[in-house]
Design a protein around this motif. Structure first.
Motif, short mmCIF file in Angstrom:
data_model
loop_
_atom_site.label_atom_id
_atom_site.label_comp_id
_atom_site.label_asym_id
_atom_site.label_seq_id
_atom_site.Cartn_x
_atom_site.Cartn_y
_atom_site.Cartn_z
N LEU A 245 0.94 -1.25 -0.10
CA LEU A 245 0.37 -0.03 0.03
C LEU A 245 0.82 1.33 0.04
CD1 LEU A 245 -2.85 -0.97 2.56
CD2 LEU A 245 -3.02 -0.71 -0.09
N CYS A 246 1.93 1.20 0.66
CA CYS A 246 3.00 2.23 0.73
C CYS A 246 3.45 2.40 -0.72
CB CYS A 246 4.14 2.04 1.78
SG CYS A 246 5.38 3.09 1.64
N ALA A 247 3.89 1.55 -1.32
CA ALA A 247 4.34 1.68 -2.62
C ALA A 247 3.35 2.20 -3.46
CB ALA A 247 5.00 0.40 -3.21
N LEU A 248 2.18 1.54 -3.66
CA LEU A 248 1.03 2.24 -4.66
C LEU A 248 0.79 3.78 -4.09
CD1 LEU A 248 -1.11 -1.17 -4.75
CD2 LEU A 248 0.64 -0.33 -6.28
N ILE A 249 0.44 3.89 -2.75
CA ILE A 249 0.10 5.18 -2.49
C ILE A 249 1.13 6.17 -3.06
CG2 ILE A 249 -0.57 6.85 -0.44
CD1 ILE A 249 -1.81 4.52 0.82
N LYS A 250 2.49 6.01 -2.82
CA LYS A 250 3.37 6.87 -3.10
C LYS A 250 3.51 7.11 -4.57
CE LYS A 250 5.47 9.21 -1.42
NZ LYS A 250 5.35 10.59 -0.80
N SER A 251 3.07 5.79 -5.34
CA SER A 251 2.96 5.84 -6.94
C SER A 251 2.14 6.90 -7.37
CB SER A 251 2.91 4.65 -7.27
OG SER A 251 3.00 4.50 -8.75
N GLN A 252 1.05 6.96 -6.84
CA GLN A 252 -0.02 8.00 -7.04
C GLN A 252 0.46 9.34 -6.57
OE1 GLN A 252 -3.36 6.95 -4.50
NE2 GLN A 252 -4.57 6.25 -6.23
N GLN A 253 1.08 9.56 -5.54
CA GLN A 253 1.47 10.89 -4.99
C GLN A 253 2.54 11.32 -5.85
OE1 GLN A 253 2.18 10.58 -0.72
NE2 GLN A 253 0.01 10.39 -0.39
#
Length: 259
Positions: A245-253
């Motif tokens: 989730l950390c990787a995906l959320i930062k990918s969004q941001q």
């Protein structure tokens, strides 16, 4: 006349191509958000979290507070191992005296550093330099995670009220650790690979489409992620799920995927 038709045709082709690009990006963003939402459902379904889970959830709460990651851990705090004094007190919003830490907590690898970062204790040039000097060392127990934990701990420090006074130093170590991780070969441990993707995002590195696809394709039907590349014998856990989730959320941001 023919030239005019050619120009119009080229213009329409460009618009059509751009439209396909926008549509593809919208679909990709929707897939990303759906995976995040499914991962959140998995976290909500788990009865308890351990201290390593809480540390990553604390990072997540700092970068995406709207998902209320800390609150999820607070709800499960009574089930947390009593040896983790600082986690209990942090979740209760109580002040933490580092002298109160149990011998178990002090001796556990990385634990004291996480306790200081979570409680915003000892943020200084010296503590930042210690993290800068923390390099991967396969001969140590869990030493292949040193660079990753340095970034996670720095991220917690960056969420402290006085962090702006050390913005240059923190940014420098983020960049240093990012470069060190980018030079490493892919890990045979999926848990470690997810941790790398997470911390690279925290350090400002955008993931490639292939890396994001790797994360998305390994999500299990219950919404969680496992520590194993082999999905046929995998079990989902909170820790790799939080890292994914950390990787995906930062990918969004961080915006836009790399090719």
């Amino acid at each position: 006349m023919n030239k005019e038709f050619i120009v119009i045709g080229i213009g329409l082709a460009i618009l059509l191509f751009a439209g396909f690009g926008v549509h593809a990006q919208l679909v990709a963003n929707e897939q990303l958000q759906n995976a995040i939402n499914h991962g959140i459902i998995f976290l909500d379904a788990q009865e308890n979290y351990d201290a390593t889970d809480v540390a990553v959830l604390a990072v997540l709460d700092g970068i995406a507070s709207s998902y209320q990651f800390k609150q999820k851990a607070v709800q499960r705090e009574p089930l947390l191992d009593e040896n983790h004094t600082f986690c209990h007190k942090w979740l209760r919003n109580e002040s933490v005296n580092l002298n109160e830490l149990t011998p178990f907590e002090v001796e556990l690898k990385y634990n004291l550093a996480y306790a200081k970062a979570l409680t915003c204790s000892d943020l200084s040039n010296e503590s930042i330099q210690l993290l800068s000097n923390l390099h991967d060392n396969p001969s140590e127990a869990f030493g292949n995670y040193n660079d990753e934990h340095a970034i996670l701990i720095l991220q917690l420090y960056q969420q402290c009220p006085t962090a702006s006074s050390f913005a240059t130093e923190i940014s420098s170590v983020f960049n240093q650790k990012k470069q060190e991780i980018l030079l490493q070969a892919a890990s045979t441990s999926f848990d470690e690979q997810l941790e790398r993707y997470c911390v690279l995002g925290l350090a400002g590195q955008q993931l490639s489409q292939a890396q994001v696809n790797e994360i998305l394709s390994s999500q299990q039907v219950d919404g969680g992620w496992s520590t194993d590349y082999d999905l046929s014998r995998s079990t989902t856990y909170v820790h790799p799920t939080a890292l994914a989730l950390c990787a995906l959320i930062k990918s969004q941001q961080n915006g836009g995927l790399l090719p």
